[in-house]
Design an enzyme around this catalytic site. Structure first.
Site, PDB file in Angstrom:
ATOM      1  N   HIS A   4       0.853  -1.185   0.000  1.00  0.00           N
ATOM      2  CA  HIS A   4       0.000   0.000   0.000  1.00  0.00           C
ATOM      3  C   HIS A   4       0.891   1.237   0.000  1.00  0.00           C
ATOM      4  O   HIS A   4       1.914   1.279   0.686  1.00  0.00           O
ATOM      5  CB  HIS A   4      -0.901  -0.025   1.244  1.00  0.00           C
ATOM      6  N   ASP A  42       0.906   4.169   1.399  1.00  0.00           N
ATOM      7  CA  ASP A  42       1.247   4.732   2.708  1.00  0.00           C
ATOM      8  C   ASP A  42       2.186   3.806   3.478  1.00  0.00           C
ATOM      9  O   ASP A  42       3.072   4.266   4.210  1.00  0.00           O
ATOM     10  CB  ASP A  42      -0.018   4.991   3.540  1.00  0.00           C
ATOM     11  N   LYS A  43       2.006   2.511   3.310  1.00  0.00           N
ATOM     12  CA  LYS A  43       2.889   1.562   3.994  1.00  0.00           C
ATOM     13  C   LYS A  43       4.268   1.511   3.349  1.00  0.00           C
ATOM     14  O   LYS A  43       5.272   1.274   4.030  1.00  0.00           O
ATOM     15  CB  LYS A  43       2.249   0.167   3.993  1.00  0.00           C
ATOM     16  N   GLU A  80      10.160  11.791   7.163  1.00  0.00           N
ATOM     17  CA  GLU A  80       8.887  11.640   6.460  1.00  0.00           C
ATOM     18  C   GLU A  80       9.167  11.253   5.013  1.00  0.00           C
ATOM     19  O   GLU A  80      10.139  11.731   4.405  1.00  0.00           O
ATOM     20  CB  GLU A  80       8.093  12.941   6.493  1.00  0.00           C
ATOM     21  N   GLU A  90      14.148  15.928   9.906  1.00  0.00           N
ATOM     22  CA  GLU A  90      15.254  16.446  10.689  1.00  0.00           C
ATOM     23  C   GLU A  90      16.028  15.298  11.324  1.00  0.00           C
ATOM     24  O   GLU A  90      15.420  14.361  11.843  1.00  0.00           O
ATOM     25  CB  GLU A  90      14.745  17.364  11.805  1.00  0.00           C
ATOM     26  N   LYS A 114      -5.632  -4.503   0.259  1.00  0.00           N
ATOM     27  CA  LYS A 114      -6.332  -4.067   1.473  1.00  0.00           C
ATOM     28  C   LYS A 114      -7.301  -5.166   1.899  1.00  0.00           C
ATOM     29  O   LYS A 114      -7.835  -5.890   1.060  1.00  0.00           O
ATOM     30  CB  LYS A 114      -7.106  -2.762   1.232  1.00  0.00           C
ATOM     31  N   PHE A 172      -8.131  -3.837 -10.771  1.00  0.00           N
ATOM     32  CA  PHE A 172      -7.170  -3.209  -9.868  1.00  0.00           C
ATOM     33  C   PHE A 172      -5.759  -3.546 -10.360  1.00  0.00           C
ATOM     34  O   PHE A 172      -4.986  -4.178  -9.671  1.00  0.00           O
ATOM     35  CB  PHE A 172      -7.401  -3.709  -8.438  1.00  0.00           C
ATOM     36  N   ASP A 218      -1.872   5.886  -6.265  1.00  0.00           N
ATOM     37  CA  ASP A 218      -2.280   6.800  -5.198  1.00  0.00           C
ATOM     38  C   ASP A 218      -1.034   7.206  -4.422  1.00  0.00           C
ATOM     39  O   ASP A 218      -0.256   6.342  -4.009  1.00  0.00           O
ATOM     40  CB  ASP A 218      -3.279   6.097  -4.271  1.00  0.00           C
ATOM     41  N   ALA A 219      -0.819   8.481  -4.215  1.00  0.00           N
ATOM     42  CA  ALA A 219       0.366   8.937  -3.482  1.00  0.00           C
ATOM     43  C   ALA A 219       0.349   8.395  -2.058  1.00  0.00           C
ATOM     44  O   ALA A 219      -0.710   8.232  -1.438  1.00  0.00           O
ATOM     45  CB  ALA A 219       0.415  10.467  -3.457  1.00  0.00           C
ATOM     46  N   ARG A 238      -0.002   7.744   7.759  1.00  0.00           N
ATOM     47  CA  ARG A 238      -1.430   7.903   7.452  1.00  0.00           C
ATOM     48  C   ARG A 238      -2.249   6.666   7.796  1.00  0.00           C
ATOM     49  O   ARG A 238      -3.456   6.657   7.562  1.00  0.00           O
ATOM     50  CB  ARG A 238      -1.630   8.234   5.977  1.00  0.00           C
ATOM     51  N   LYS A 239      -1.629   5.634   8.346  1.00  0.00           N
ATOM     52  CA  LYS A 239      -2.376   4.416   8.667  1.00  0.00           C
ATOM     53  C   LYS A 239      -2.228   4.100  10.157  1.00  0.00           C
ATOM     54  O   LYS A 239      -1.873   2.983  10.538  1.00  0.00           O
ATOM     55  CB  LYS A 239      -1.886   3.257   7.794  1.00  0.00           C
ATOM     56  N   LYS A 283      10.329   7.831  13.275  1.00  0.00           N
ATOM     57  CA  LYS A 283      10.708   8.525  14.500  1.00  0.00           C
ATOM     58  C   LYS A 283      11.635   7.673  15.358  1.00  0.00           C
ATOM     59  O   LYS A 283      11.386   6.480  15.543  1.00  0.00           O
ATOM     60  CB  LYS A 283       9.455   8.874  15.311  1.00  0.00           C
ATOM     61  N   LYS A 331      11.041  10.071  20.709  1.00  0.00           N
ATOM     62  CA  LYS A 331       9.702  10.584  20.432  1.00  0.00           C
ATOM     63  C   LYS A 331       8.683   9.697  21.139  1.00  0.00           C
ATOM     64  O   LYS A 331       8.528   8.524  20.813  1.00  0.00           O
ATOM     65  CB  LYS A 331       9.413  10.586  18.936  1.00  0.00           C
ATOM     66  N   ASP A 353       5.583   9.648  20.978  1.00  0.00           N
ATOM     67  CA  ASP A 353       4.551   9.105  20.093  1.00  0.00           C
ATOM     68  C   ASP A 353       4.804   7.624  19.856  1.00  0.00           C
ATOM     69  O   ASP A 353       3.865   6.830  19.775  1.00  0.00           O
ATOM     70  CB  ASP A 353       4.577   9.823  18.734  1.00  0.00           C
TER      71      ASP A 353
END
Length: 403
Positions: A16, A18-19, A44, A57, A177, A245, A253-254, A259-260, A280, A284, A286
């Site tokens: 995917h 995003d992955k 990123e 960074e 998916k 597909f 798709d960018a 995002r997941k 990260k 961090k 998060d």
């Protein structure tokens, strides 16, 4: 808490878009941590048709100096790591190919103002890399103490990816998916009411006998993954419901890092503080605090102290001690929730749940992150240095503290 309901979770494959971005970002984290275990990284990734862009960074010995100069050979290693990650996933398509894609590296030094808040100095302990709230969760629905809907969604895609890589299912392409809907009665899953699988495929597998072969394959994977007691003739299957597909991944798709976040965690069965993990370093919170809350939640359920538990931690940037610790066993606990909070706070081995205490206890300053970036960060097997937050080695300590 309702006991009878339908609930759904989704997963997305390593291919995917995003992955793909998450895996590239975490491959860069691993590269830099292998050079400096104390490196600071916020990487990123953007992926689109024949293009990968890095931004963020960094700071670390043997990586980049304060003026933005790369250490000898490291810039080239970054590009090689990106291309190797895309090749491992399996992209050799006209619209996205590991060897021919364009690559942009926009990483630059970490802000000195952020660094001064995080770094330890004098009597000041190392602070959190950012403010935020993080949640951990565990339940007794599956052997890995994860929500069943997400567990089966991940397993379907893991099996399909393995078959694609091994050549068992050569008609599959990387972007896939899944989505699983389960019926719960008395808080336990009793039936799979719907399964959705959308998979990128080779040419021609959207019609005729080839389409039938693809559908039959997917149904067999579902039957192998989901217990037969949950499947029935009433289970609805939606396989490539849009029809064709062929164009997928970053060409279709960018993709962007982070995002997941629901796929990465608990499939919607628990709250989420909003912060992504991939790209990260473990200063961090998060990332590191989300890992320690999962670790605590899993050990609480494994110790028989609850059937279901949610844990929250909160931090302020530059401050080492957490601002709050919250435990909710959703009425399933064998002891009071406040008593569990006190027991956790009293365990010295956790280092006061400071960022450094978390990293030390779980051993997070290691290149262990690329493996986390597909098929979920939680519910995985703790092996060696990998997925240490999935260990259940705190069970005896919790039982003793609550005896």
């Amino acid at each position: 808490m309702r006991s009878d309901y339908l609930f759904t979770s989704e997963s997305v494959s390593e291919g995917h878009p995003d992955k793909v971005s998450d895996q590239i970002s975490d491959a860069i984290v691993d590269l830099f941590l292998s050079k400096d275990p104390e490196a600071r990284i916020a990487c990123e990734t953007l992926t689109t048709t024949q293009l990968v862009v890095l931004a963020g960074e960094i700071r670390g010995r043997g990586i980049m100096d304060e003026d933005g100069n790369w250490a000898p050979g490291v810039k080239e290693e970054v590009e090689k790591t990106v291309r190797e990650t895309v090749r491992r996933i399996g992209y050799e398509q006209d619209g996205f190919h590991w060897e021919t894609l364009r690559f942009e590296n926009n990483l630059h030094p970490q802000s000195a103002h952020i660094a001064q808040g995080v770094d330890a100095s004098g009597n000041k302990d190392e602070g959190a890399g950012d403010q935020g709230i993080m949640f951990g969760f565990a339940c007794d629905e599956t052997p890995d103490l994860m929500p069943a809907t997400l567990y089966y969604s991940h397993k379907i895609l893991e099996r399909m990816a393995a078959d694609r890589h091994s050549g068992v299912a050569p008609f599959l392409e990387p972007d896939t998916k899944s989505q699983v809907t389960l019926k719960f009665e008395g808080g336990k899953p009793v039936a799979a009411t719907a399964v959705v699988v959308s998979t990128q495929h080779g040419k021609g597998y959207d019609e005729g006998d080839k389409e039938a072969e693809l559908h039959s394959y997917v149904k067999q994977v579902v039957a192998d993954v989901i217990p037969q007691g949950l499947l029935s003739d009433a289970t609805e299957y939606h396989i490539n419901p849009t029809g064709s597909f062929e164009i997928g991944g970053p060409d279709g798709d960018a993709g962007l890092t982070g995002r997941k976040i629901i796929v990465d965690t608990y499939g919607g069965a628990a709250p989420h503080g909003g912060g992504a993990f991939s790209g990260k370093d473990p200063t961090k919170v998060d990332r590191s605090a989300a890992y320690i809350t999962r670790y605590l939640a899993k050990n609480i359920v494994a110790a028989g102290l609850a059937k279901r538990v949610t844990i929250q931690l909160a931090y302020a940037i530059g401050v080492s001690k957490p601002l709050s610790l919250y435990v909710d066993t959703h009425g399933t606990g064998s002891v009071d929730d406040a008593a569990i909070e006190q027991a956790i706070a009293g365990l010295d081995k956790l280092g006061g749940l400071t960022p450094r205490g978390i990293r030390t206890h779980l051993g997070l300053n290691k290149p262990i992150y690329e493996k986390t970036a597909a098929y979920g960060h939680f519910g995985r097997k703790a092996e060696g240095d990998f997925f240490p937050w999935e260990r259940t080695d705190l069970v005896d300590d919790l039982k003793a503290a609550l005896a």
